[in-house]
Design an enzyme around this catalytic site. Sequence first.
Site, PDB file in Angstrom:
ATOM      1  N   LYS A  54       0.845  -1.006   0.000  1.00 33.86           N
ATOM      2  CA  LYS A  54      -0.032  -0.075  -0.726  1.00 33.86           C
ATOM      3  C   LYS A  54       0.954   1.145  -0.203  1.00 33.86           C
ATOM      4  O   LYS A  54       0.418   2.078  -0.459  1.00 33.86           O
ATOM      5  CB  LYS A  54      -1.065   0.059   1.109  1.00 33.86           C
ATOM      6  N   GLN A  98      -4.681  -1.863   9.800  1.00 35.02           N
ATOM      7  CA  GLN A  98      -4.645  -3.378   9.281  1.00 35.02           C
ATOM      8  C   GLN A  98      -5.455  -4.390  10.211  1.00 35.02           C
ATOM      9  O   GLN A  98      -5.010  -4.287  10.774  1.00 35.02           O
ATOM     10  CB  GLN A  98      -2.937  -3.627   8.769  1.00 35.02           C
ATOM     11  N   ASP A 121     -11.142   1.936   3.629  1.00 29.84           N
ATOM     12  CA  ASP A 121     -11.850   0.404   4.145  1.00 29.84           C
ATOM     13  C   ASP A 121     -13.226   0.705   3.895  1.00 29.84           C
ATOM     14  O   ASP A 121     -13.854  -0.785   3.072  1.00 29.84           O
ATOM     15  CB  ASP A 121     -11.562  -0.134   5.214  1.00 29.84           C
TER      16      ASP A 121
HETATM   17  N1  GUN Z   1      -7.107  -7.009   5.942  1.00 33.15           N
HETATM   18  C1  GUN Z   1      -6.987  -7.788   5.059  1.00 33.15           C
HETATM   19  N2  GUN Z   1      -8.029  -6.994   4.104  1.00 33.15           N
HETATM   20  C2  GUN Z   1      -8.531  -6.208   4.485  1.00 33.15           C
HETATM   21  C3  GUN Z   1      -8.606  -4.534   3.971  1.00 33.15           C
HETATM   22  O1  GUN Z   1      -8.989  -4.707   3.011  1.00 33.15           O
HETATM   23  N3  GUN Z   1      -8.508  -4.283   4.731  1.00 33.15           N
HETATM   24  C4  GUN Z   1      -7.978  -4.137   5.845  1.00 33.15           C
HETATM   25  N4  GUN Z   1      -7.611  -2.889   7.006  1.00 33.15           N
HETATM   26  N5  GUN Z   1      -6.990  -5.178   6.681  1.00 33.15           N
HETATM   27  C5  GUN Z   1      -7.201  -5.923   5.841  1.00 33.15           C
END
Ligand code: GUN
Length: 297
Positions: A54, A98, A121
């Site tokens: 990211k 995350q 998200d």
């Molecule tokens: N862990 C796995 N996929 C995601 C996601 O799309 N967002 C977040 N915050 N954590 C994740």
Amino acid sequence: MTGARLILGKDVSESIYSELRVRIQALKNNGTTPGLAVVLVGDDPASQVYVRMKGKMCEELGMRSLTITLPPSATQEELLAKIGELNRDPGIHGFLVQLPLPGHMDEEEVINAIDPRKDVDCFHPSNVGRMLIGNPDFLPATPAGVQQMLIRSGIDTSGRHVVVVGRSNIVGKPMAAMMLQKGKGADSTVTVVHSRTKDLPSATRQADILIVAIGKPKFITADMVKDGAVVIDVGTNRVDDPSSPKGSRLVGDVDFDAVREKASAISPVPGGVGPMTICMLMANTVAAAEMAAEVIR
Ligand code: GUN
């Protein structure tokens, strides 16, 4: 049918990134550099990889990137304090925590603490609600990525029967809600099936478009797919593979080799939905920066 057309998130995401670059430049010309922060608690190796990807993509797009790492021993209060800081930071337009979080933390309280205007998200209940009523600020990244793959591959969804396999809060439930909305890339008739569904194969065989997010390798076999169906595989399962240098490899939820002989179009794993999630996260961050800068779109 010998071999379905491949729907590749790599290609679809590249065209979205070129559109985002234009919007990012316009924001910068007006004095706003879109900023994304990612909070990682603990040292889960898979999460570390995602968080790095990211940050790297932010840099490639000329966006601001901030990674905040808290130790596995961090308390809920420490994490909530960090979220408060990010909520107030005018240089950060979007952020996410995350998941999964360490077991001692309350995930729901953490998500509820995020300012919905920065919730890229789309996990906050207020954003989930807005999405459900068809007036979203953000769309959840993975389902939004699947929808863009369908739209940009020229697949008509209007009045088609979409069967979603899986009911998670991150993929299955929002995916079903999005395909049900009025408008482009939606207007579908939607069925959701899951681990407790009786006679699941008879439901999947009805699908014009089959979207699979159940987290089980080779769960969808050829006999469960209608001739000519479009199949989107959201699964990411790591399976042992002694022949690979890593000792393991990534597979989807669909028995790809068999199903591709029956489908008209199919997304592989890897290379299918995978690249779309980060792409749509970047799109949400640009949208958040535009909202903060009051850009009319
Ligand atoms: N862990 C796995 N996929 C995601 C996601 O799309 N967002 C977040 N915050 N954590 C994740």
